[in-house]
Motif scaffolding. Sequence first.
Motif, PDB file in Angstrom:
ATOM      1  N   CYS A 179       0.869  -1.385  -0.180  1.00  0.00           N
ATOM      2  CA  CYS A 179      -0.018   0.028   0.052  1.00  0.00           C
ATOM      3  C   CYS A 179       0.880   1.253   0.014  1.00  0.00           C
ATOM      4  O   CYS A 179       2.075   1.108   0.450  1.00  0.00           O
ATOM      5  N   VAL A 180       0.156   2.188  -0.582  1.00  0.00           N
ATOM      6  CA  VAL A 180       0.728   3.793  -0.394  1.00  0.00           C
ATOM      7  C   VAL A 180       0.420   4.134   0.929  1.00  0.00           C
ATOM      8  O   VAL A 180      -0.867   4.410   1.453  1.00  0.00           O
ATOM      9  N   CYS A 181       1.250   4.733   1.814  1.00  0.00           N
ATOM     10  CA  CYS A 181       0.983   5.432   3.235  1.00  0.00           C
ATOM     11  C   CYS A 181       0.832   7.036   3.056  1.00  0.00           C
ATOM     12  O   CYS A 181       1.775   7.394   2.322  1.00  0.00           O
ATOM     13  N   PHE A 182       0.078   7.773   3.499  1.00  0.00           N
ATOM     14  CA  PHE A 182       0.066   9.288   3.482  1.00  0.00           C
ATOM     15  C   PHE A 182      -0.708   9.564   4.804  1.00  0.00           C
ATOM     16  O   PHE A 182      -1.394   8.730   5.771  1.00  0.00           O
ATOM     17  N   TRP A 183      -0.501  11.012   5.315  1.00  0.00           N
ATOM     18  CA  TRP A 183      -0.720  11.489   6.527  1.00  0.00           C
ATOM     19  C   TRP A 183      -1.772  12.552   6.571  1.00  0.00           C
ATOM     20  O   TRP A 183      -1.263  13.379   5.566  1.00  0.00           O
ATOM     21  N   GLY A 184      -2.654  12.476   7.087  1.00  0.00           N
ATOM     22  CA  GLY A 184      -3.633  13.650   7.435  1.00  0.00           C
ATOM     23  C   GLY A 184      -3.396  14.319   8.927  1.00  0.00           C
ATOM     24  O   GLY A 184      -3.132  13.360   9.773  1.00  0.00           O
ATOM     25  N   TYR A 185      -4.159  15.400   9.102  1.00  0.00           N
ATOM     26  CA  TYR A 185      -3.931  15.787  10.498  1.00  0.00           C
ATOM     27  C   TYR A 185      -5.530  16.191  10.967  1.00  0.00           C
ATOM     28  O   TYR A 185      -6.001  17.253  10.174  1.00  0.00           O
ATOM     29  N   ASP A 186      -5.602  16.197  12.104  1.00  0.00           N
ATOM     30  CA  ASP A 186      -6.998  16.601  12.702  1.00  0.00           C
ATOM     31  C   ASP A 186      -6.317  17.400  14.021  1.00  0.00           C
ATOM     32  O   ASP A 186      -5.933  16.712  15.029  1.00  0.00           O
ATOM     33  N   ASN A 187      -6.265  18.708  13.841  1.00  0.00           N
ATOM     34  CA  ASN A 187      -5.614  19.757  14.602  1.00  0.00           C
ATOM     35  C   ASN A 187      -4.173  19.073  15.008  1.00  0.00           C
ATOM     36  O   ASN A 187      -3.421  19.078  13.694  1.00  0.00           O
ATOM     37  N   SER A 188      -3.783  18.534  15.959  1.00  0.00           N
ATOM     38  CA  SER A 188      -2.509  18.160  16.145  1.00  0.00           C
ATOM     39  C   SER A 188      -2.111  16.555  16.015  1.00  0.00           C
ATOM     40  O   SER A 188      -1.167  16.166  16.140  1.00  0.00           O
ATOM     41  N   ARG A 189      -3.212  15.727  15.774  1.00  0.00           N
ATOM     42  CA  ARG A 189      -3.226  14.350  15.719  1.00  0.00           C
ATOM     43  C   ARG A 189      -3.112  14.052  14.165  1.00  0.00           C
ATOM     44  O   ARG A 189      -3.523  14.502  13.240  1.00  0.00           O
ATOM     45  N   GLU A 190      -1.707  13.256  14.063  1.00  0.00           N
ATOM     46  CA  GLU A 190      -1.548  12.654  12.932  1.00  0.00           C
ATOM     47  C   GLU A 190      -2.365  11.417  12.462  1.00  0.00           C
ATOM     48  O   GLU A 190      -2.540  10.460  13.405  1.00  0.00           O
ATOM     49  N   ILE A 191      -3.127  11.314  11.515  1.00  0.00           N
ATOM     50  CA  ILE A 191      -3.800   9.990  11.082  1.00  0.00           C
ATOM     51  C   ILE A 191      -3.234   9.499  10.029  1.00  0.00           C
ATOM     52  O   ILE A 191      -2.836  10.087   8.839  1.00  0.00           O
ATOM     53  N   THR A 192      -2.990   8.224  10.217  1.00  0.00           N
ATOM     54  CA  THR A 192      -2.183   7.527   8.660  1.00  0.00           C
ATOM     55  C   THR A 192      -3.334   6.752   7.843  1.00  0.00           C
ATOM     56  O   THR A 192      -4.458   6.209   8.595  1.00  0.00           O
ATOM     57  N   PHE A 193      -3.219   6.972   6.722  1.00  0.00           N
ATOM     58  CA  PHE A 193      -4.023   6.608   5.854  1.00  0.00           C
ATOM     59  C   PHE A 193      -3.228   5.543   4.894  1.00  0.00           C
ATOM     60  O   PHE A 193      -2.225   5.733   4.354  1.00  0.00           O
ATOM     61  N   LEU A 194      -3.880   4.401   4.359  1.00  0.00           N
ATOM     62  CA  LEU A 194      -3.078   3.088   3.469  1.00  0.00           C
ATOM     63  C   LEU A 194      -4.160   3.000   2.434  1.00  0.00           C
ATOM     64  O   LEU A 194      -5.205   2.726   2.668  1.00  0.00           O
ATOM     65  N   VAL A 195      -3.530   3.390   1.230  1.00  0.00           N
ATOM     66  CA  VAL A 195      -4.370   2.805   0.001  1.00  0.00           C
ATOM     67  C   VAL A 195      -3.627   1.530  -0.573  1.00  0.00           C
ATOM     68  O   VAL A 195      -2.481   1.599  -0.869  1.00  0.00           O
ATOM     69  N   ASP A 196      -4.488   0.644  -0.674  1.00  0.00           N
ATOM     70  CA  ASP A 196      -3.977  -0.685  -1.187  1.00  0.00           C
ATOM     71  C   ASP A 196      -3.668  -0.674  -2.356  1.00  0.00           C
ATOM     72  O   ASP A 196      -4.189   0.107  -3.566  1.00  0.00           O
TER      73      ASP A 196
END
Length: 88
Positions: A23-40
């Motif tokens: 998968c390709v991994c990328f990151w989003g942010y909700d205020n200061s929280r890092e959220i990891t997203f994986l696209v298979d």
Amino acid sequence: MGKSDATLNFPNPSRTYDMSRHCVCFWGYDNSREITFLVDDTMLAKLNSDLDSSEPALLAAFDRNRDRILGLARELYKGGAQNRYMIS
């Protein structure tokens, strides 16, 4: 009331390929929280019918479809304690 998807931002354009998870991994942010997203790989192939399975091709497919993938991430994101989401 749950968190609005408007709180999820993608200021960091970085993405990386994770060979062990396919998968390709990328990151989003909700205020200061890092959220990891994986696209298979399967999802990337759905978005690019002529895709080969090499890392450069998968990253290029992600880049070509970045806006659509970020839209899917926003739809998938629900806020709360979860900090990793798979887009497949």
